[in-house]
Write a protein that holds these residues in place. Structure first.
Motif, PDB file in Angstrom:
ATOM      1  N   GLY A 108      33.570  48.296  59.351  1.00 40.28           N
ATOM      2  CA  GLY A 108      33.534  47.321  60.446  1.00 40.28           C
ATOM      3  C   GLY A 108      32.214  47.137  61.138  1.00 40.28           C
ATOM      4  O   GLY A 108      32.057  47.479  62.321  1.00 40.28           O
ATOM      5  N   VAL A 109      31.224  46.584  60.443  1.00 39.16           N
ATOM      6  CA  VAL A 109      29.914  46.333  61.063  1.00 39.16           C
ATOM      7  C   VAL A 109      29.498  44.860  60.997  1.00 39.16           C
ATOM      8  O   VAL A 109      28.550  44.449  61.663  1.00 39.16           O
ATOM      9  N   GLY A 110      30.152  44.084  60.158  1.00 39.25           N
ATOM     10  CA  GLY A 110      29.746  42.685  60.030  1.00 39.25           C
ATOM     11  C   GLY A 110      28.506  42.482  59.178  1.00 39.25           C
ATOM     12  O   GLY A 110      27.812  41.471  59.318  1.00 39.25           O
ATOM     13  N   SER A 111      28.211  43.414  58.304  1.00 35.06           N
ATOM     14  CA  SER A 111      27.007  43.319  57.461  1.00 35.06           C
ATOM     15  C   SER A 111      27.232  42.345  56.305  1.00 35.06           C
ATOM     16  O   SER A 111      28.378  42.041  55.949  1.00 35.06           O
ATOM     17  N   PRO A 112      26.137  41.869  55.693  1.00 33.31           N
ATOM     18  CA  PRO A 112      26.295  41.031  54.488  1.00 33.31           C
ATOM     19  C   PRO A 112      27.040  41.776  53.382  1.00 33.31           C
ATOM     20  O   PRO A 112      27.787  41.174  52.610  1.00 33.31           O
ATOM     21  N   GLU A 113      26.861  43.115  53.325  1.00 31.20           N
ATOM     22  CA  GLU A 113      27.558  43.894  52.293  1.00 31.20           C
ATOM     23  C   GLU A 113      29.077  43.902  52.551  1.00 31.20           C
ATOM     24  O   GLU A 113      29.869  43.823  51.612  1.00 31.20           O
ATOM     25  N   GLN A 114      29.449  44.004  53.812  1.00 27.84           N
ATOM     26  CA  GLN A 114      30.884  43.957  54.121  1.00 27.84           C
ATOM     27  C   GLN A 114      31.455  42.602  53.699  1.00 27.84           C
ATOM     28  O   GLN A 114      32.543  42.526  53.122  1.00 27.84           O
ATOM     29  N   ALA A 115      30.695  41.538  53.981  1.00 27.84           N
ATOM     30  CA  ALA A 115      31.166  40.188  53.642  1.00 27.84           C
ATOM     31  C   ALA A 115      31.306  40.029  52.124  1.00 27.84           C
ATOM     32  O   ALA A 115      32.287  39.464  51.627  1.00 27.84           O
ATOM     33  N   ARG A 116      30.321  40.555  51.390  1.00 28.85           N
ATOM     34  CA  ARG A 116      30.358  40.403  49.930  1.00 28.85           C
ATOM     35  C   ARG A 116      31.518  41.201  49.327  1.00 28.85           C
ATOM     36  O   ARG A 116      32.232  40.725  48.444  1.00 28.85           O
ATOM     37  N   LEU A 117      31.708  42.428  49.829  1.00 33.76           N
ATOM     38  CA  LEU A 117      32.843  43.238  49.359  1.00 33.76           C
ATOM     39  C   LEU A 117      34.170  42.565  49.717  1.00 33.76           C
ATOM     40  O   LEU A 117      35.115  42.586  48.934  1.00 33.76           O
ATOM     41  N   ALA A 118      34.223  41.985  50.923  1.00 34.92           N
ATOM     42  CA  ALA A 118      35.471  41.334  51.361  1.00 34.92           C
ATOM     43  C   ALA A 118      35.838  40.193  50.414  1.00 34.92           C
ATOM     44  O   ALA A 118      37.017  39.984  50.122  1.00 34.92           O
ATOM     45  N   ARG A 119      34.835  39.481  49.910  1.00 27.95           N
ATOM     46  CA  ARG A 119      35.122  38.386  48.965  1.00 27.95           C
ATOM     47  C   ARG A 119      35.666  38.948  47.644  1.00 27.95           C
ATOM     48  O   ARG A 119      36.569  38.383  47.037  1.00 27.95           O
ATOM     49  N   LEU A 120      35.104  40.075  47.204  1.00 25.90           N
ATOM     50  CA  LEU A 120      35.620  40.717  45.984  1.00 25.90           C
ATOM     51  C   LEU A 120      37.055  41.179  46.186  1.00 25.90           C
ATOM     52  O   LEU A 120      37.928  40.979  45.333  1.00 25.90           O
ATOM     53  N   ILE A 121      37.293  41.801  47.328  1.00 25.47           N
ATOM     54  CA  ILE A 121      38.615  42.361  47.637  1.00 25.47           C
ATOM     55  C   ILE A 121      39.652  41.239  47.737  1.00 25.47           C
ATOM     56  O   ILE A 121      40.802  41.392  47.325  1.00 25.47           O
ATOM     57  N   GLU A 122      39.214  40.106  48.251  1.00 29.83           N
ATOM     58  CA  GLU A 122      40.116  38.966  48.415  1.00 29.83           C
ATOM     59  C   GLU A 122      40.675  38.485  47.075  1.00 29.83           C
ATOM     60  O   GLU A 122      41.779  37.949  46.999  1.00 29.83           O
ATOM     61  N   ALA A 123      39.891  38.680  46.003  1.00 24.00           N
ATOM     62  CA  ALA A 123      40.341  38.242  44.674  1.00 24.00           C
ATOM     63  C   ALA A 123      41.316  39.229  44.040  1.00 24.00           C
ATOM     64  O   ALA A 123      41.884  38.959  42.987  1.00 24.00           O
ATOM     65  N   GLU A 124      41.497  40.389  44.668  1.00 24.99           N
ATOM     66  CA  GLU A 124      42.415  41.402  44.135  1.00 24.99           C
ATOM     67  C   GLU A 124      43.867  41.030  44.471  1.00 24.99           C
ATOM     68  O   GLU A 124      44.121  40.190  45.325  1.00 24.99           O
ATOM     69  N   ARG A 125      44.795  41.688  43.805  1.00 23.83           N
ATOM     70  CA  ARG A 125      46.214  41.437  44.051  1.00 23.83           C
ATOM     71  C   ARG A 125      46.931  42.743  44.401  1.00 23.83           C
ATOM     72  O   ARG A 125      47.902  43.124  43.742  1.00 23.83           O
ATOM     73  N   PRO A 126      46.466  43.431  45.439  1.00 22.24           N
ATOM     74  CA  PRO A 126      47.138  44.698  45.777  1.00 22.24           C
ATOM     75  C   PRO A 126      48.461  44.449  46.484  1.00 22.24           C
ATOM     76  O   PRO A 126      48.639  43.416  47.150  1.00 22.24           O
ATOM     77  N   ALA A 127      49.366  45.415  46.359  1.00 23.65           N
ATOM     78  CA  ALA A 127      50.600  45.368  47.140  1.00 23.65           C
ATOM     79  C   ALA A 127      50.330  45.806  48.573  1.00 23.65           C
ATOM     80  O   ALA A 127      50.989  45.347  49.500  1.00 23.65           O
ATOM     81  N   LEU A 128      49.362  46.722  48.734  1.00 26.88           N
ATOM     82  CA  LEU A 128      49.012  47.221  50.066  1.00 26.88           C
ATOM     83  C   LEU A 128      47.580  47.738  50.040  1.00 26.88           C
ATOM     84  O   LEU A 128      46.993  47.897  48.962  1.00 26.88           O
ATOM     85  N   VAL A 129      47.024  47.971  51.223  1.00 28.02           N
ATOM     86  CA  VAL A 129      45.634  48.414  51.356  1.00 28.02           C
ATOM     87  C   VAL A 129      45.613  49.636  52.275  1.00 28.02           C
ATOM     88  O   VAL A 129      46.238  49.620  53.344  1.00 28.02           O
ATOM     89  N   LEU A 130      44.893  50.682  51.859  1.00 31.90           N
ATOM     90  CA  LEU A 130      44.683  51.843  52.724  1.00 31.90           C
ATOM     91  C   LEU A 130      43.260  51.752  53.276  1.00 31.90           C
ATOM     92  O   LEU A 130      42.314  51.506  52.513  1.00 31.90           O
ATOM     93  N   HIS A 131      43.097  51.954  54.585  1.00 31.43           N
ATOM     94  CA  HIS A 131      41.770  51.986  55.187  1.00 31.43           C
ATOM     95  C   HIS A 131      41.539  53.396  55.704  1.00 31.43           C
ATOM     96  O   HIS A 131      42.363  53.911  56.463  1.00 31.43           O
ATOM     97  N   VAL A 132      40.426  54.016  55.297  1.00 31.85           N
ATOM     98  CA  VAL A 132      40.208  55.432  55.639  1.00 31.85           C
ATOM     99  C   VAL A 132      39.473  55.618  56.971  1.00 31.85           C
ATOM    100  O   VAL A 132      39.047  56.725  57.290  1.00 31.85           O
ATOM    101  N   GLY A 133      39.369  54.559  57.771  1.00 34.52           N
ATOM    102  CA  GLY A 133      38.867  54.731  59.137  1.00 34.52           C
ATOM    103  C   GLY A 133      37.477  54.176  59.369  1.00 34.52           C
ATOM    104  O   GLY A 133      36.754  53.831  58.441  1.00 34.52           O
ATOM    105  N   ASP A 134      37.136  54.121  60.668  1.00 34.47           N
ATOM    106  CA  ASP A 134      35.986  53.346  61.119  1.00 34.47           C
ATOM    107  C   ASP A 134      36.209  51.880  60.733  1.00 34.47           C
ATOM    108  O   ASP A 134      35.364  51.214  60.141  1.00 34.47           O
ATOM    109  N   VAL A 135      37.409  51.438  61.098  1.00 36.69           N
ATOM    110  CA  VAL A 135      37.787  50.024  60.919  1.00 36.69           C
ATOM    111  C   VAL A 135      36.807  49.171  61.725  1.00 36.69           C
ATOM    112  O   VAL A 135      36.373  48.111  61.284  1.00 36.69           O
TER     113      VAL A 135
END
Ligand SMILES: [Fe+2]
Length: 637
Positions: A135-162
């Motif tokens: 959770g920093v708003g970096s370009p890397e977070q944005a780029r990863l978020a686009r990759l993750i968006e293309a995934e088809r997970p049933a659920l997502v685990l976040h290990v903290g520092d949301v």
């Protein structure tokens, strides 16, 4: 209501809807706590209103769930204006089913699109994603978020520092919801709090924006740690903050809860996640929390065979070898994965002897669960897979691996129904649906001296099977699974009679039925003196004729002499042999002695001189004989 009144009511209702103020959506609807039978939808608006969610499995008939509303003022959030958070719980859902949903405020649809659909957990393969420190708003977070968006997970685990800065409300609004908006409306996020999430007093924003499983968690700690099942996985999220020494206090509420929680699960997979890593190297490797984790938390996870643990805090990807007690495991171990590369600035690390692979890179983890196999892949920010490991836990057997399925004692007889106990026996629970019984259920088979044993039921920790009529003496048991075999030597006896018990309104009840009606003989429906009753049991041994185990049995007499003891008196049975049409089940028909006084009598079946444990037989009459209940706590066969 007359037509004129009805028209007035309709006009008033129409006006109420038409005049209700429109609300401005400020946080797009997102899913929380999706479970086999329910799900939560949350969103926020800038103005207050009456919120609801409409949901449907077929997009034809829609149900409505009203939302709770909570006002957040600037003094609490630090944001410039009030906002209103809605939380609607959708109940009565069906497992393994896809639902569409739309969000309304003041009767108007505020959010509805094709992406607003989710699937409830059910049997079968599924995927989940894991990442953290995002959770920093970096370009890397944005780029990863686009990759993750293309995934088809049933659920997502976040290990903290949301929220990777101060854990504030505005960081959640800026660096969490907008980044994962498309994914959050179709897959629930299940987080664990990080140290940055706690930088805002008592992690107020983290707790406010999430609705997490609460079952069995002590009231003051709800939201901090929790567990739930998805398919054949038991998921456990823990809070390693607040401060560390308190969170990980031996005998403290979280660790006590964890012991109970893991002792109860019967799922094949156990997956845990929390923020602070116990083994990884790097920026935080000198932190005191590592020693606390290793001393107090890790032994619990490993004792209960948690196969994989995720954490963040170190901003890199690191995977350990399978470990046990801090060293590479000789047999089954736990794999510890640091996945702290979700967007924040990276930390360097040094390879160490427990590490199987590591890379200082932005990434996320995709886990593919298929029965008794779980494949974990680390996906780098450029989309490349940088690490892959498949977990395939081998089966193991308990110290007393096979017991009679009716008595749960290790007395085994030819043709009997038995329960086999162990761990990692079957990836998914399966039940045989018809006779003849299969010799393979979900890829699991059992042999005694290389003879296949027909199967009733398989699960992670228990298999129910029928022994062959030809087995005798010492026998080599082998349980074969897609992940390998487990073996043990067991001893057969000629006979081992044991009466089945069945669930009844008054607790478990011996399977003794009135011969004429088939109804259970109970204290409320006792047998009459002179009446014929039937006892269902297993373990009468060999029979007078040919029948293969697993087949629907014909009427065949037991070879062993069988007697019935009622209150110490011997009764000759009218029939003692296989229960026609069933597999592995025997039946004994006898007449309750005429002239027997009313009361509760111990009923014992003997076969070739071997006696069953006594069960209760209720006989009609005025007086009652006091008798301790002979039926111990037993697991369902
Ligand atoms: Fe952290």
């Amino acid at each position: 209501m007359n037509p004129r009144t009805a028209r007035r009511v309709l006009i008033a209702l129409w006006l109420a809807v038409a005049l209700a103020p429109a609300a401005t959506l400020s946080r797009h609807p997102y899913l929380q706590n999706v479970r086999p039978d329910r799900a939560t939808v949350m969103w926020t608006t800038l103005e207050p209103g009456g919120g609801a969610v409409e949901y449907s499995a077929d997009r034809k008939s829609w149900l409505t769930a009203a939302a709770r509303i909570r006002q957040f003022a600037p003094a609490e959030t630090g944001l410039p204006a009030d906002f209103y958070q809605y939380e609607a719980e959708l109940r009565g859902l069906t497992p393994g089913t896809q639902y569409s949903y739309r969000v309304l405020v003041n009767g108007r649809v505020l959010a509805e699109d094709e992406g607003m659909r989710f699937r409830t957990p059910g049997p079968g393969p599924f995927q989940f994603l894991v990442f953290g420190d995002s959770g920093v708003g970096s370009p890397e977070q944005a780029r990863l978020a686009r990759l993750i968006e293309a995934e088809r997970p049933a659920l997502v685990l976040h290990v903290g520092d949301v929220a990777q800065g101060a854990g504030s409300f505005n960081e959640y609004e800026d660096y969490y919801f907008p980044f994962y908006r498309e994914l959050m409306k179709r897959a629930p996020f299940f987080p664990a709090p990080g140290n940055h999430d706690y930088l805002t007093r008592n992690a107020a924003a983290y707790f406010a924006v999430h609705a997490l499983p609460a079952e069995a968690v002590p009231e003051p700690d709800r939201g901090r740690y929790y567990s739930f099942d998805w398919g054949n996985v038991h998921f456990v999220s823990l809070d390693t903050n607040l401060p560390f020494s308190e969170a990980l206090r031996a005998g403290g509420p979280m660790l006590e809860w964890l012991e109970r929680d893991l002792a109860q699960t019967r799922q094949f997979w156990r997956v845990a996640w929390f923020h602070h890593p116990p083994y990884s190297s790097g920026f935080h490797q000198g932190a005191a929390i590592r020693a606390d984790l290793r001393a107090r938390l890790i032994p619990i996870l490993e004792r209960h065979r948690v196969q994989v643990v995720f954490h963040g805090h170190e901003h890199s990807y690191q995977r350990t070898l399978p470990l046990r007690d801090g060293a590479p495991a000789q047999d089954q171990g736990t794999v510890y994965i640091t996945t702290g590369g979700g967007g924040a600035a990276l930390y360097p690390f040094r390879p160490h002897p427990l590490m199987a692979f590591g890379e200082m890179t932005h990434h996320y983890v995709r886990a593919e669960v298929a029965g008794a196999r779980m494949t974990l892949r680390a996906i780098r920010i450029d989309g490349q897979e940088i690490d892959r490991v498949t977990l395939a836990p081998a089966p193991s057997l308990s110290d007393t691996p096979v017991v009679n399925a009716a008595s749960f004692t290790p007395r085994l007889a030819p043709g009997a129904v038995v329960s086999i106990f162990g761990e990692s026996l079957a990836g998914e629970e399966r039940v045989a649906e018809s006779l003849p019984l299969p010799q393979d259920l979900g890829g699991v088979s059992v042999t005694f001296n290389d003879q296949p044993a027909p199967l009733f039921y398989v699960s992670n920790s228990q298999i129910n099977a029928q022994l062959a009529f030809e087995t005798s003496g010492l026998a080599l048991l082998r349980v074969n699974t897609p992940n390998g075999s487990a073996e043990a030597v067991v001893l057969m006896t000629g006979t081992a009679p044991a009466v089945f018990t069945v669930p009844a309104a008054s607790g478990r009840q011996a399977a003794v039925v009135h011969a004429t009606t088939g109804g259970l003989v109970t204290r409320e429906a006792p047998a009459a003196p002179g009446e014929f009753v039937t006892v269902y049991l297993t373990g009468l041994g060999r029979v007078d004729g040919a029948v293969a185990a697993g087949q629907a049995a014909p009427r065949l007499l037991a070879r062993a002499p069988v007697t019935v003891l009622v209150g110490g008196a011997t009764v000759q049975p009218q029939y003692a042999g296989l229960a026609p049409g069933l597999a592995g089940v025997c039946q004994v028909n006898f007449q309750v002695p005429e002239g027997l006084a009313g009361g509760l009598y111990p009923l014992v079946i003997t076969a070739d001189g071997v006696a069953s444990e006594p069960v209760e037989l209720a006989v009609q009459g005025a007086s009652a004989v006091s008798l301790p209940r002979p039926l111990g706590a037993k697991r369902d066969p």
